[in-house]
Design a protein around this motif. Structure first.
Motif, PDB file in Angstrom:
ATOM      1  N   LEU A  95      -5.247   1.107  -1.188  1.00 48.34           N
ATOM      2  CA  LEU A  95      -4.609   0.292  -2.218  1.00 48.34           C
ATOM      3  C   LEU A  95      -3.283  -0.276  -1.717  1.00 48.34           C
ATOM      4  O   LEU A  95      -2.974  -1.454  -1.930  1.00 48.34           O
ATOM      5  N   HIS A  96      -2.493   0.552  -1.036  1.00 49.33           N
ATOM      6  CA  HIS A  96      -1.218   0.076  -0.503  1.00 49.33           C
ATOM      7  C   HIS A  96      -1.425  -0.968   0.597  1.00 49.33           C
ATOM      8  O   HIS A  96      -0.671  -1.947   0.685  1.00 49.33           O
ATOM      9  N   LEU A  97      -2.423  -0.762   1.434  1.00 55.33           N
ATOM     10  CA  LEU A  97      -2.699  -1.750   2.472  1.00 55.33           C
ATOM     11  C   LEU A  97      -3.135  -3.075   1.853  1.00 55.33           C
ATOM     12  O   LEU A  97      -2.723  -4.158   2.320  1.00 55.33           O
ATOM     13  N   LEU A  98      -3.950  -3.016   0.820  1.00 57.90           N
ATOM     14  CA  LEU A  98      -4.352  -4.243   0.126  1.00 57.90           C
ATOM     15  C   LEU A  98      -3.149  -4.927  -0.510  1.00 57.90           C
ATOM     16  O   LEU A  98      -3.019  -6.157  -0.463  1.00 57.90           O
ATOM     17  N   ARG A  99      -2.250  -4.130  -1.083  1.00 58.53           N
ATOM     18  CA  ARG A  99      -1.073  -4.719  -1.720  1.00 58.53           C
ATOM     19  C   ARG A  99      -0.149  -5.360  -0.685  1.00 58.53           C
ATOM     20  O   ARG A  99       0.406  -6.434  -0.930  1.00 58.53           O
ATOM     21  N   CYS A 100       0.025  -4.719   0.444  1.00 52.43           N
ATOM     22  CA  CYS A 100       0.821  -5.335   1.512  1.00 52.43           C
ATOM     23  C   CYS A 100       0.198  -6.659   1.948  1.00 52.43           C
ATOM     24  O   CYS A 100       0.917  -7.643   2.205  1.00 52.43           O
ATOM     25  N   ALA A 101      -1.130  -6.692   2.025  1.00 54.64           N
ATOM     26  CA  ALA A 101      -1.808  -7.925   2.426  1.00 54.64           C
ATOM     27  C   ALA A 101      -1.601  -9.033   1.392  1.00 54.64           C
ATOM     28  O   ALA A 101      -1.320 -10.185   1.757  1.00 54.64           O
ATOM     29  N   THR A 102      -1.726  -8.707   0.108  1.00 53.45           N
ATOM     30  CA  THR A 102      -1.562  -9.744  -0.916  1.00 53.45           C
ATOM     31  C   THR A 102      -0.106 -10.202  -1.011  1.00 53.45           C
ATOM     32  O   THR A 102       0.162 -11.378  -1.245  1.00 53.45           O
ATOM     33  N   LEU A 113      -8.264  14.813   5.911  1.00 55.36           N
ATOM     34  CA  LEU A 113      -7.067  15.093   5.122  1.00 55.36           C
ATOM     35  C   LEU A 113      -5.800  14.903   5.956  1.00 55.36           C
ATOM     36  O   LEU A 113      -4.858  14.220   5.523  1.00 55.36           O
ATOM     37  N   LEU A 114      -5.767  15.478   7.143  1.00 57.54           N
ATOM     38  CA  LEU A 114      -4.579  15.362   7.982  1.00 57.54           C
ATOM     39  C   LEU A 114      -4.365  13.918   8.429  1.00 57.54           C
ATOM     40  O   LEU A 114      -3.219  13.445   8.514  1.00 57.54           O
ATOM     41  N   LEU A 115      -5.453  13.188   8.671  1.00 54.42           N
ATOM     42  CA  LEU A 115      -5.325  11.792   9.098  1.00 54.42           C
ATOM     43  C   LEU A 115      -4.748  10.926   7.986  1.00 54.42           C
ATOM     44  O   LEU A 115      -3.837  10.125   8.220  1.00 54.42           O
ATOM     45  N   VAL A 116      -5.244  11.096   6.765  1.00 54.58           N
ATOM     46  CA  VAL A 116      -4.743  10.254   5.685  1.00 54.58           C
ATOM     47  C   VAL A 116      -3.294  10.587   5.361  1.00 54.58           C
ATOM     48  O   VAL A 116      -2.491   9.682   5.053  1.00 54.58           O
ATOM     49  N   LEU A 117      -2.903  11.850   5.449  1.00 58.83           N
ATOM     50  CA  LEU A 117      -1.502  12.208   5.222  1.00 58.83           C
ATOM     51  C   LEU A 117      -0.602  11.596   6.286  1.00 58.83           C
ATOM     52  O   LEU A 117       0.487  11.086   5.987  1.00 58.83           O
ATOM     53  N   ALA A 118      -1.058  11.623   7.540  1.00 59.18           N
ATOM     54  CA  ALA A 118      -0.273  11.018   8.623  1.00 59.18           C
ATOM     55  C   ALA A 118      -0.153   9.507   8.429  1.00 59.18           C
ATOM     56  O   ALA A 118       0.926   8.919   8.635  1.00 59.18           O
ATOM     57  N   LEU A 119      -1.241   8.862   8.033  1.00 56.79           N
ATOM     58  CA  LEU A 119      -1.209   7.412   7.823  1.00 56.79           C
ATOM     59  C   LEU A 119      -0.316   7.038   6.648  1.00 56.79           C
ATOM     60  O   LEU A 119       0.395   6.024   6.693  1.00 56.79           O
ATOM     61  N   LEU A 120      -0.335   7.840   5.583  1.00 57.88           N
ATOM     62  CA  LEU A 120       0.540   7.571   4.445  1.00 57.88           C
ATOM     63  C   LEU A 120       2.008   7.709   4.838  1.00 57.88           C
ATOM     64  O   LEU A 120       2.849   6.896   4.418  1.00 57.88           O
ATOM     65  N   LEU A 121       2.329   8.704   5.633  1.00 57.99           N
ATOM     66  CA  LEU A 121       3.709   8.863   6.092  1.00 57.99           C
ATOM     67  C   LEU A 121       4.119   7.698   6.994  1.00 57.99           C
ATOM     68  O   LEU A 121       5.249   7.187   6.894  1.00 57.99           O
ATOM     69  N   ALA A 122       3.222   7.272   7.875  1.00 60.36           N
ATOM     70  CA  ALA A 122       3.530   6.134   8.750  1.00 60.36           C
ATOM     71  C   ALA A 122       3.740   4.863   7.933  1.00 60.36           C
ATOM     72  O   ALA A 122       4.671   4.087   8.194  1.00 60.36           O
ATOM     73  N   LEU A 123       2.887   4.664   6.926  1.00 57.21           N
ATOM     74  CA  LEU A 123       3.047   3.486   6.075  1.00 57.21           C
ATOM     75  C   LEU A 123       4.361   3.539   5.310  1.00 57.21           C
ATOM     76  O   LEU A 123       5.079   2.532   5.214  1.00 57.21           O
ATOM     77  N   ALA A 124       4.686   4.702   4.761  1.00 60.70           N
ATOM     78  CA  ALA A 124       5.942   4.840   4.004  1.00 60.70           C
ATOM     79  C   ALA A 124       7.151   4.523   4.868  1.00 60.70           C
ATOM     80  O   ALA A 124       8.136   3.955   4.388  1.00 60.70           O
ATOM     81  N   SER A 125       7.081   4.852   6.157  1.00 64.75           N
ATOM     82  CA  SER A 125       8.210   4.570   7.045  1.00 64.75           C
ATOM     83  C   SER A 125       8.397   3.077   7.289  1.00 64.75           C
ATOM     84  O   SER A 125       9.495   2.637   7.654  1.00 64.75           O
ATOM     85  N   GLN A 126       7.328   2.297   7.113  1.00 59.57           N
ATOM     86  CA  GLN A 126       7.404   0.856   7.357  1.00 59.57           C
ATOM     87  C   GLN A 126       7.675   0.041   6.099  1.00 59.57           C
ATOM     88  O   GLN A 126       8.047  -1.130   6.194  1.00 59.57           O
ATOM     89  N   PHE A 182       2.457  -9.598  -6.609  1.00 53.64           N
ATOM     90  CA  PHE A 182       0.990  -9.611  -6.689  1.00 53.64           C
ATOM     91  C   PHE A 182       0.402  -8.601  -5.706  1.00 53.64           C
ATOM     92  O   PHE A 182       0.551  -8.739  -4.498  1.00 53.64           O
ATOM     93  N   PHE A 183      -0.218  -7.574  -6.233  1.00 61.18           N
ATOM     94  CA  PHE A 183      -0.560  -7.278  -7.617  1.00 61.18           C
ATOM     95  C   PHE A 183       0.307  -6.145  -8.138  1.00 61.18           C
ATOM     96  O   PHE A 183       1.047  -5.553  -7.367  1.00 61.18           O
ATOM     97  N   SER A 184       0.201  -5.791  -9.411  1.00 63.46           N
ATOM     98  CA  SER A 184       1.067  -4.785 -10.012  1.00 63.46           C
ATOM     99  C   SER A 184       0.731  -3.385  -9.495  1.00 63.46           C
ATOM    100  O   SER A 184      -0.303  -2.811  -9.830  1.00 63.46           O
ATOM    101  N   GLY A 185       1.627  -2.838  -8.684  1.00 62.61           N
ATOM    102  CA  GLY A 185       1.408  -1.494  -8.166  1.00 62.61           C
ATOM    103  C   GLY A 185       1.543  -0.418  -9.224  1.00 62.61           C
ATOM    104  O   GLY A 185       0.865   0.617  -9.159  1.00 62.61           O
ATOM    105  N   HIS A 186       2.405  -0.641 -10.206  1.00 65.98           N
ATOM    106  CA  HIS A 186       2.565   0.344 -11.282  1.00 65.98           C
ATOM    107  C   HIS A 186       1.257   0.499 -12.064  1.00 65.98           C
ATOM    108  O   HIS A 186       0.781   1.610 -12.317  1.00 65.98           O
ATOM    109  N   THR A 187       0.677  -0.639 -12.437  1.00 64.24           N
ATOM    110  CA  THR A 187      -0.583  -0.608 -13.187  1.00 64.24           C
ATOM    111  C   THR A 187      -1.696  -0.016 -12.334  1.00 64.24           C
ATOM    112  O   THR A 187      -2.497   0.810 -12.803  1.00 64.24           O
ATOM    113  N   ALA A 188      -1.757  -0.425 -11.070  1.00 63.55           N
ATOM    114  CA  ALA A 188      -2.840   0.011 -10.190  1.00 63.55           C
ATOM    115  C   ALA A 188      -2.806   1.514  -9.935  1.00 63.55           C
ATOM    116  O   ALA A 188      -3.856   2.161  -9.863  1.00 63.55           O
ATOM    117  N   THR A 189      -1.615   2.084  -9.803  1.00 64.17           N
ATOM    118  CA  THR A 189      -1.515   3.516  -9.495  1.00 64.17           C
ATOM    119  C   THR A 189      -2.123   4.368 -10.593  1.00 64.17           C
ATOM    120  O   THR A 189      -2.894   5.306 -10.324  1.00 64.17           O
TER     121      THR A 189
END
Length: 226
Positions: A117-124, A39-52, A160-167
């Motif tokens: 999902l966000h990492l996949l979207r950044c890749a696409t 839990l703490l790891l995924v929260l930290a990774l989400l915050l790091a991703l949001a900063s980028q 690509f791809f639609s983040g609104h739909t995917a969420t």
């Protein structure tokens, strides 16, 4: 191993012979070191991703892209349906979050799936630079525009791809089977249609979203079980 509120396929088949397992509660979950670490790891990774993300989306917007032929959008007149779109999105998010908060096992998996999902979207987005569809009507989302899109011009190329739909679809998979899931699935379909009416996405962006949601959801199970 999987939290108790994620029964495996064999367990689901044997419900008639095995007594039901009580859902994982927060006190029980928090006393499990593996749960706390994940839990703490995924929260930290989400915050790091949001900063980028602001810098990444500014780069996506600045580079040239390609126009895709889209017969459906050529036929469909464009209209501004931003208010309806974000009403469905934020009501769906509120429903999903309030459903998941008392269910730590499901919440943990949903957070990991959201990260993947966000990492996949950044890749696409990195692999497929696109120009916005003809007739685009800019989606007005003050929260996202304020916190994620730090660019001098509106972000229109995060396609690509639609983040609104995917969420919303991801939330539909994360909540328990029942009326909440059906409501979120209906919201997913509605948002997919609305972003096409807005010409904010190509048809391909919307149709591809379920595939990447499925990949993120499957990947999150591996992380939670690992």
């Amino acid at each position: 191993m999987l939290p108790p509120d994620f029964p495996s396929a064999p367990a689901a088949r044997n419900r008639t012979t095995n007594p039901p397992v009580a859902p994982l509660t927060w006190p029980v979950a928090w006393h499990q070191p593996a749960f706390r670490v994940r839990l703490l790891l995924v929260l930290a990774l989400l915050l790091a991703l949001a900063s980028q993300l602001p810098g990444f989306f500014a780069w996506v917007q600045a580079r040239p892209g390609y126009h895709l032929p889209d017969p459906l959008l050529d036929w469909l007149p464009a209209h501004d349906v931003s208010e309806a779109t974000f009403a469905v999105i934020y009501l769906g998010i509120a429903l999903g979050v309030t459903t998941l908060l008392p269910r730590p096992g499901r919440l943990l998996r949903a957070l990991w799936a959201y990260l993947l999902l966000h990492l996949l979207r950044c890749a696409t987005l990195w692999l497929l630079p696109l120009e916005p569809p003809p007739g685009l009507v800019l989606l007005q989302d003050p929260l996202v525009d304020m916190f994620l899109y730090a660019a001098p011009t509106p972000i229109t190329k995060d396609l690509f791809f639609s983040g609104h739909t995917a969420t919303l679809l991801l939330l539909a998979l994360a909540v328990p089977v029942g009326w909440r899931r059906w409501l979120l699935l209906a919201g997913t379909v509605a948002v997919g249609i609305l972003v096409l009416i807005q010409h904010a996405h190509y048809t391909y962006d919307v149709l591809a979203a379920p595939l990447f949601v499925w990949l993120a959801w499957r990947g999150s199970r591996w992380v939670v079980r690992g």
